[in-house]
Design a protein around this motif. Structure first.
Motif, PDB file in Angstrom:
ATOM      1  N   HIS A 193      -7.745  -7.053   3.923  1.00 62.84           N
ATOM      2  CA  HIS A 193      -8.557  -5.889   4.282  1.00 62.84           C
ATOM      3  C   HIS A 193      -7.958  -4.630   3.655  1.00 62.84           C
ATOM      4  CE1 HIS A 193     -10.806  -2.934   6.589  1.00 62.84           C
ATOM      5  NE2 HIS A 193      -9.660  -2.362   6.894  1.00 62.84           N
ATOM      6  N   PRO A 194      -8.742  -3.884   2.864  1.00 64.64           N
ATOM      7  CA  PRO A 194      -8.212  -2.672   2.237  1.00 64.64           C
ATOM      8  C   PRO A 194      -8.392  -1.460   3.153  1.00 64.64           C
ATOM      9  CG  PRO A 194     -10.375  -3.153   1.347  1.00 64.64           C
ATOM     10  CD  PRO A 194     -10.088  -4.225   2.377  1.00 64.64           C
ATOM     11  N   GLY A 195      -7.464  -1.289   4.085  1.00 64.60           N
ATOM     12  CA  GLY A 195      -7.576  -0.187   5.029  1.00 64.60           C
ATOM     13  C   GLY A 195      -7.476   1.180   4.387  1.00 64.60           C
ATOM     14  N   GLY A 196      -6.862   1.236   3.231  1.00 64.90           N
ATOM     15  CA  GLY A 196      -6.674   2.471   2.476  1.00 64.90           C
ATOM     16  C   GLY A 196      -5.688   2.201   1.356  1.00 64.90           C
ATOM     17  N   ARG A 197      -5.639   3.090   0.380  1.00 64.77           N
ATOM     18  CA  ARG A 197      -4.775   2.845  -0.777  1.00 64.77           C
ATOM     19  C   ARG A 197      -3.317   2.692  -0.384  1.00 64.77           C
ATOM     20  NH1 ARG A 197      -1.490   5.801  -3.737  1.00 64.77           N
ATOM     21  NH2 ARG A 197      -2.108   7.747  -2.724  1.00 64.77           N
ATOM     22  N   LYS A 198      -2.829   3.565   0.483  1.00 63.43           N
ATOM     23  CA  LYS A 198      -1.420   3.514   0.862  1.00 63.43           C
ATOM     24  C   LYS A 198      -1.090   2.280   1.699  1.00 63.43           C
ATOM     25  CE  LYS A 198      -0.616   8.495   0.536  1.00 63.43           C
ATOM     26  NZ  LYS A 198      -0.227   9.736   1.256  1.00 63.43           N
ATOM     27  N   VAL A 199      -2.058   1.836   2.501  1.00 61.72           N
ATOM     28  CA  VAL A 199      -1.853   0.610   3.267  1.00 61.72           C
ATOM     29  C   VAL A 199      -1.726  -0.579   2.321  1.00 61.72           C
ATOM     30  CG1 VAL A 199      -2.891  -0.987   4.921  1.00 61.72           C
ATOM     31  CG2 VAL A 199      -2.983   1.469   5.343  1.00 61.72           C
TER      32      VAL A 199
END
Length: 315
Positions: free
Chosen positions: A239-245
């Protein structure tokens, strides 16, 4: 772009957009958007499998961006022509990780009832939970979240294990096993809260640092129990929760850009749609990853609880 997002999609009439919607208006937009977007995903899924709503024995609906009673699944039954004896169940409040435990409940059903068909719908209208204040937390949440829906069919029979999806020459995997890891000490780090009658996202900056270690504590026991190593996994359905995640998960789990290319593609083209997003990644893998029989995959997602959810897949 710094966010890794180029496109997002919203169930919203742009000509009548009102950034000062009341709580009642937001909830009505959730209802209308979830019905419209959810119906589209269900119809596309059933059509691709050559089925109709009357072929489905269990309907599970996963959502966290609005509350309805009767629930969304009950409203879809009459609207879409499902059988009156269909079993149903809502999976509410599980956030970005919600599709994985919903998949687990559907898997339990088809394992216990060979020949039966389960339909999963994950649908979120994140724009109905946009809140306005001056916090960085709210700004980030509003900047990365989007609307979307994903639907998948599962079935099983005595000869073959349960499989996800069915679309012509696109290869979807069977579901092998699941593993969860919950850390209640972090329950306040991510989720949604009620403020002034509206939903407001909770998204602590600590989430990106917690993501890798928590996912590891779900993935490693799952692999050990099945006699596998990380090096045996060809597809990481993350799951790509956000770039930094994604960056932190990559670093902590020892993954490569190649491993996470499907997650980054989905983030780039759709943003974070909460629960449907990881199913979009699976669809991306099935369509463009060229999976072969025998390939292993791991689906992982992080959500409120705070919870890491993992599923072991095999083509």
């Amino acid at each position: 772009m710094n966010s890794g997002i180029e496109f997002r999609h919203f169930q919203q009439d742009s000509e009548n957009f009102n950034r000062f919607e009341t709580a009642d208006e937001l909830n009505q937009r959730y209802l209308q958007g979830a019905m419209h977007t959810g119906c589209g995903a269900v119809n596309a899924c059933l059509t691709s499998a050559g089925m109709t709503p009357r072929d489905v024995d269990l309907l599970l609906v996963c959502s966290c961006t609005g509350y309805l009673c009767p629930d969304l699944g009950s409203r879809l039954i009459g609207h879409m022509g499902f059988r009156p004896d269909i079993q149903r169940g809502p999976m509410l409040g599980l956030g970005c990780a919600g599709a994985v435990p919903t998949l687990q409940r559907a898997t339990d059903f088809v394992r216990a009832n060979p020949g039966k068909i389960a339909l999963i719908l994950a649908v979120e209208i994140c724009s109905a939970s946009y809140y306005q204040d001056n916090s960085l937390e709210t700004a980030v949440g509003n900047a990365i979240c989007a609307d979307g829906a994903a639907a998948f069919l599962l079935s099983a029979n005595p000869e073959t294990s349960q499989s996800v999806g069915s679309r012509g020459d696109i290869r979807f995997p069977r579901v092998v096993d699941f593993q969860s890891f919950l850390d209640p000490a972090q329950i306040d780090k991510v989720g949604l809260e009620q403020r002034d009658g509206k939903l407001r996202i909770i998204l602590s900056t600590e989430v990106r640092d917690l993501a890798g270690p928590m996912i590891e504590r779900a993935v490693d026991p799952l692999l050990r129990r099945n006699g596998l190593y990380r090096s045996d996994i060809r597809f990481w359905v993350a799951h790509p929760g956000g770039r930094k995640v994604i960056d932190q998960v990559k670093k902590h789990m020892g993954l490569t850009e190649e491993d996470l290319r499907f997650s980054r593609n989905v983030l780039r083209n759709y943003g974070n749609m909460s629960s449907p997003t990881v199913m979009y990644v699976l669809d991306e893998v099935a369509r463009n990853g060229d999976p072969y029989p025998g390939d292993w995959g791991v689906m992982v997602a992080l959500g409120p609880g705070m919870a890491a959810e993992a599923a072991l897949l095999r083509w």
